[in-house]
Design a protein around this motif. Structure first.
Motif, PDB file in Angstrom:
ATOM      1  N   TYR A   1       1.592   2.951  -3.404  1.00 35.25           N
ATOM      2  CA  TYR A   1       0.532   3.470  -4.269  1.00 35.25           C
ATOM      3  C   TYR A   1       0.838   4.856  -4.826  1.00 35.25           C
ATOM      4  CZ  TYR A   1      -2.585  -0.345  -2.707  1.00 35.25           C
ATOM      5  OH  TYR A   1      -3.155  -1.565  -2.443  1.00 35.25           O
TER       6      TYR A   1
ATOM      7  N   GLN B   1      -6.693   2.082  -8.591  1.00 35.24           N
ATOM      8  CA  GLN B   1      -7.612   1.213  -7.864  1.00 35.24           C
ATOM      9  C   GLN B   1      -8.367   0.279  -8.804  1.00 35.24           C
ATOM     10  OE1 GLN B   1      -7.924   0.766  -4.563  1.00 35.24           O
ATOM     11  NE2 GLN B   1      -6.270   2.240  -4.214  1.00 35.24           N
TER      12      GLN B   1
ATOM     13  N   LYS C   1       0.821  -1.205   0.000  1.00 35.80           N
ATOM     14  CA  LYS C   1       0.000   0.000   0.000  1.00 35.80           C
ATOM     15  C   LYS C   1       0.860   1.262   0.000  1.00 35.80           C
ATOM     16  CE  LYS C   1      -4.146   1.962   2.133  1.00 35.80           C
ATOM     17  NZ  LYS C   1      -5.174   1.796   3.198  1.00 35.80           N
TER      18      LYS C   1
END
Length: 212
Positions: free
Chosen positions: A14, A46, A11
Motif C-alpha cells: 500500500y 482505499q 497490504k
C-alpha cells in the motif's frame, strides 16, 4: 536485468502504491501540506480498493513498479470491502481535521470528483465494469509493463463475461495511452484548479472500452 513479476496486491504494497499515485497523478501539486497529503493518498487508494474485484501489481527487484485495480460488477461483494469502506471514513475525517488545523484546502480534490459524477451521470447502467486505478512508475514506462497489466485485467474481465468498462483520467496523466489501446473518449470537462500555488486548467476525461 531484474525480471518483472506480476501478482495480486498485498497490504504491504500500500505505501509503495501511494507513492506511485502521488508521483503519477501529481497530487502533491494540489495539496501543499504533507500531513494532509498523506491522508488524501490513503483515501485515494482505499477508494480504489473498496471498488476492486481484480488487482495486479508489477514488481521488479522487490519494488512495486506498476498497479492496476478494477471491477467486474458481477463479481463484486459489498461485505468483503467493508474494511476499505471504514478506512475511507476514518481517513476522510482525519483529512478534514488536518485541513482545518493546517489551513490546507482540499477543495480541488472534491471539485474533480464532482466532475467525475457529472461525466458518468445517466450512463452508469451502460457499463458492467470499471478500471479504478492504473499507474506505472516513470522509470518502467516503455517496457510493456502497462500493456501487460491491462492485458491481465482484460483476461480477468472475460472470465466474468464483462463487456463494457469505463475509467476516468485527466490531462496530468498519459491519457494518450488509452487512445492508443483502443479506448474511446466519451466525455470531457475542464476545471480550474490550483497547482503548485498557481491557477491552472485541468481537463478531465471519461473513457470507455468494449471487450472483444
Amino acid at each position: 536485468m531484474n525480471e518483472i513479476i506480476y501478482r495480486e496486491i498485498k497490504k504491504s504494497d500500500y505505501r509503495a502504491i501511494e507513492v506511485i499515485i502521488n508521483n503519477s497523478f501529481g497530487l502533491y501539486k494540489y495539496v501543499n501540506n504533507p500531513k494532509v497529503l498523506k491522508s488524501l493518498l490513503k483515501i485515494y487508494l482505499q477508494s480504489c480498493l473498496a471498488e476492486k474485484t481484480f488487482s495486479c501489481v508489477a514488481e521488479k527487484g522487490g519494488k512495486v513498479v506498476g498497479v492496476i485495480l478494477g471491477q467486474a460488477k458481477s463479481d463484486y461483494k459489498y461485505l468483503t470491502h467493508l474494511n476499505h469502506i471504514f478506512a475511507i471514513a476514518f481517513h476522510s475525517a482525519a483529512m478534514t481535521l488536518k485541513s482545518v488545523l493546517y489551513q490546507c484546502s482540499t477543495s480541488d480534490y472534491k471539485k474533480v470528483h464532482k466532475i467525475y459524477r457529472k461525466l458518468i451521470s445517466g450512463k452508469e447502467q451502460e457499463f458492467d465494469g470499471v478500471l479504478t486505478l492504473f499507474a506505472v512508475t516513470q522509470d518502467c514506462r516503455g517496457l510493456g509493463v502497462g500493456k501487460k497489466l491491462l492485458t491481465n485485467f482484460f483476461e480477468y474481465l472475460k472470465t466474468k463475461n464483462t463487456k463494457h468498462i469505463y475509467l476516468y483520467t485527466d490531462s496530468s496523466c498519459n491519457y494518450n495511452f488509452y487512445d492508443n489501446q483502443g479506448f474511446v473518449r466519451l466525455g470531457e470537462e475542464n476545471v480550474q484548479i490550483t497547482s503548485e500555488n498557481k491557477a491552472s486548467k485541468l481537463n478531465i476525461f471519461l473513457y470507455d472500452y468494449t471487450l472483444k
